[in-house]
Design a protein around this motif. Structure first.
Motif, mmCIF file in Angstrom:
data_model
loop_
_atom_site.group_PDB
_atom_site.id
_atom_site.type_symbol
_atom_site.label_atom_id
_atom_site.label_comp_id
_atom_site.label_asym_id
_atom_site.label_seq_id
_atom_site.Cartn_x
_atom_site.Cartn_y
_atom_site.Cartn_z
ATOM 1 N N ARG A 30 -59.325 83.819 10.544
ATOM 2 C CA ARG A 30 -58.797 84.301 10.140
ATOM 3 C C ARG A 30 -57.952 84.431 11.593
ATOM 4 O O ARG A 30 -56.554 84.081 11.802
ATOM 5 C CB ARG A 30 -58.173 85.979 9.234
ATOM 6 C CG ARG A 30 -58.637 85.388 8.128
ATOM 7 C CD ARG A 30 -59.164 87.188 7.443
ATOM 8 N NE ARG A 30 -59.220 86.597 5.810
ATOM 9 C CZ ARG A 30 -59.877 87.690 5.430
ATOM 10 N NH1 ARG A 30 -60.014 88.908 6.023
ATOM 11 N NH2 ARG A 30 -59.966 87.821 4.250
ATOM 12 N N SER A 61 -54.103 82.848 12.309
ATOM 13 C CA SER A 61 -52.680 83.212 13.179
ATOM 14 C C SER A 61 -52.298 82.541 14.691
ATOM 15 O O SER A 61 -51.173 82.003 14.228
ATOM 16 C CB SER A 61 -53.051 84.860 13.095
ATOM 17 O OG SER A 61 -53.940 85.252 11.834
ATOM 18 N N SER A 107 -50.723 79.695 13.258
ATOM 19 C CA SER A 107 -49.494 79.696 12.822
ATOM 20 C C SER A 107 -48.946 79.783 13.923
ATOM 21 O O SER A 107 -47.277 79.846 13.219
ATOM 22 C CB SER A 107 -49.415 80.570 11.444
ATOM 23 O OG SER A 107 -50.767 80.072 10.548
ATOM 24 N N ALA A 108 -48.752 80.357 14.663
ATOM 25 C CA ALA A 108 -47.796 81.139 15.913
ATOM 26 C C ALA A 108 -47.081 79.673 15.796
ATOM 27 O O ALA A 108 -46.096 79.521 16.975
ATOM 28 C CB ALA A 108 -48.093 82.075 16.863
ATOM 29 N N ARG A 119 -51.764 78.752 5.927
ATOM 30 C CA ARG A 119 -50.653 79.757 6.777
ATOM 31 C C ARG A 119 -51.146 81.163 6.887
ATOM 32 O O ARG A 119 -51.197 81.232 5.673
ATOM 33 C CB ARG A 119 -48.957 79.684 6.898
ATOM 34 C CG ARG A 119 -48.143 80.383 7.693
ATOM 35 C CD ARG A 119 -47.175 79.876 7.612
ATOM 36 N NE ARG A 119 -46.525 78.608 8.225
ATOM 37 C CZ ARG A 119 -45.642 78.612 8.033
ATOM 38 N NH1 ARG A 119 -45.003 78.021 6.251
ATOM 39 N NH2 ARG A 119 -45.349 76.539 8.281
ATOM 40 N N GLY A 178 -50.782 84.760 6.483
ATOM 41 C CA GLY A 178 -49.544 85.654 6.106
ATOM 42 C C GLY A 178 -49.087 87.415 6.576
ATOM 43 O O GLY A 178 -49.868 87.181 8.100
ATOM 44 N N PRO A 179 -48.716 87.478 6.517
ATOM 45 C CA PRO A 179 -48.158 89.459 6.858
ATOM 46 C C PRO A 179 -49.553 89.634 7.639
ATOM 47 O O PRO A 179 -49.597 90.681 8.375
ATOM 48 C CB PRO A 179 -46.826 89.449 6.584
ATOM 49 C CG PRO A 179 -46.469 88.967 5.741
ATOM 50 C CD PRO A 179 -47.639 87.962 5.533
ATOM 51 N N ASP A 180 -50.059 90.058 6.924
ATOM 52 C CA ASP A 180 -51.220 90.521 6.842
ATOM 53 C C ASP A 180 -52.528 90.010 7.381
ATOM 54 O O ASP A 180 -53.825 90.739 7.469
ATOM 55 C CB ASP A 180 -52.306 91.315 5.340
ATOM 56 C CG ASP A 180 -52.342 90.014 4.264
ATOM 57 O OD1 ASP A 180 -52.133 88.400 4.721
ATOM 58 O OD2 ASP A 180 -52.673 90.430 3.150
ATOM 59 N N GLY A 181 -52.421 88.739 7.824
ATOM 60 C CA GLY A 181 -53.394 88.126 8.241
ATOM 61 C C GLY A 181 -54.464 87.309 8.071
ATOM 62 O O GLY A 181 -55.020 86.249 8.647
ATOM 63 N N GLU A 230 -52.834 82.235 3.332
ATOM 64 C CA GLU A 230 -52.056 81.850 1.980
ATOM 65 C C GLU A 230 -51.945 80.342 2.260
ATOM 66 O O GLU A 230 -51.938 79.198 3.126
ATOM 67 C CB GLU A 230 -49.877 81.808 2.253
ATOM 68 C CG GLU A 230 -49.827 83.997 2.750
ATOM 69 C CD GLU A 230 -49.167 83.773 3.075
ATOM 70 O OE1 GLU A 230 -48.069 83.384 3.284
ATOM 71 O OE2 GLU A 230 -48.640 84.863 2.742
#
Length: 206
Positions: free
Chosen positions: A150, A154, A157-158, A190, A192-195, A198
């Motif tokens: 995860r 993350s 994804s950045a 990718r 998601g906002p919660d790490g 998705e």
């Protein structure tokens, strides 16, 4: 005298046969359109970047590794079949034809994952323990690996404009993304906002 021969089976009408053929062709067309839409969606996401294409290794007949297998000896493991190696090469062709070059290619230490990556991209991948199969390992190690995956997702994804390719196992993808995958199938992921991962698209390369 009554004949003992069996009565002839009723013959399907020409209209019924044509109708069945048309229905089959329509269903095939739906599958083609669906595959084409998934293919296009995956390509667009990879070009945009900030994603990971996480592949389940290509076809390796069987379910689990033999008892007593060793990671340092491919002969003791469940390995790719000829069909699996061809499937992995098709993955590489798909990327080359679209001039899509991953920033990183990472793999589970298991030989079937390393071989999938090598067959696809022509050189050995970077081996990463976190992508390894959870079977035969303590649950705490699996939880630690999931945290590492995860965190790496993350970070990837950045980074817009680039993407990574991972080769791993069905159980790892199920834990990470909550879905089942077929041999050689990829999930475009990718964070998601919660790490958590998705699933943005699925990619099945014929």
């Amino acid at each position: 005298m009554r004949s003992s021969l069996p009565a002839p089976e009723p013959r399907a009408s020409r209209r019924a046969l044509l109708g069945a053929a048309a229905a089959g062709a329509a269903l095939a067309a739906v599958h083609v359109r669906t595959w084409a839409a998934q293919d296009a969606a995956a390509e667009a996401l990879l070009r945009q970047g900030g994603v990971v294409a996480a592949f389940r290794h290509s076809l390796a007949p069987g379910t689990f590794d033999p008892p007593g297998f060793r990671l340092d000896d491919c002969r003791t493991q469940r390995n790719l079949s000829e069909e699996g190696r061809a499937q992995a090469r098709s993955v590489g062709r798909w990327f080359r034809q679209r001039q899509l070059r991953p920033d990183k290619v990472l793999s589970s230490p298991w030989c079937r994952c390393v071989d999938s990556a090598t067959q696809a991209f022509g050189s050995p991948p970077e081996v990463w323990a976190a992508l390894g199969s959870p079977h035969g390992r303590p649950e705490t190690a699996g939880a630690q690996h999931l945290r590492e995956l995860r965190a790496a997702l993350s970070a990837a994804s950045a980074r817009s404009g680039s993407f990574e390719v991972w080769f791993t196992h069905m159980f790892v993808l199920s834990e990470l993304a909550g879905v089942n995958t077929g041999s050689g199938e990829a999930l475009i992921l990718r964070a998601g906002p919660d790490g958590r991962a998705e699933v943005l698209a699925r990619l099945v390369i014929p």
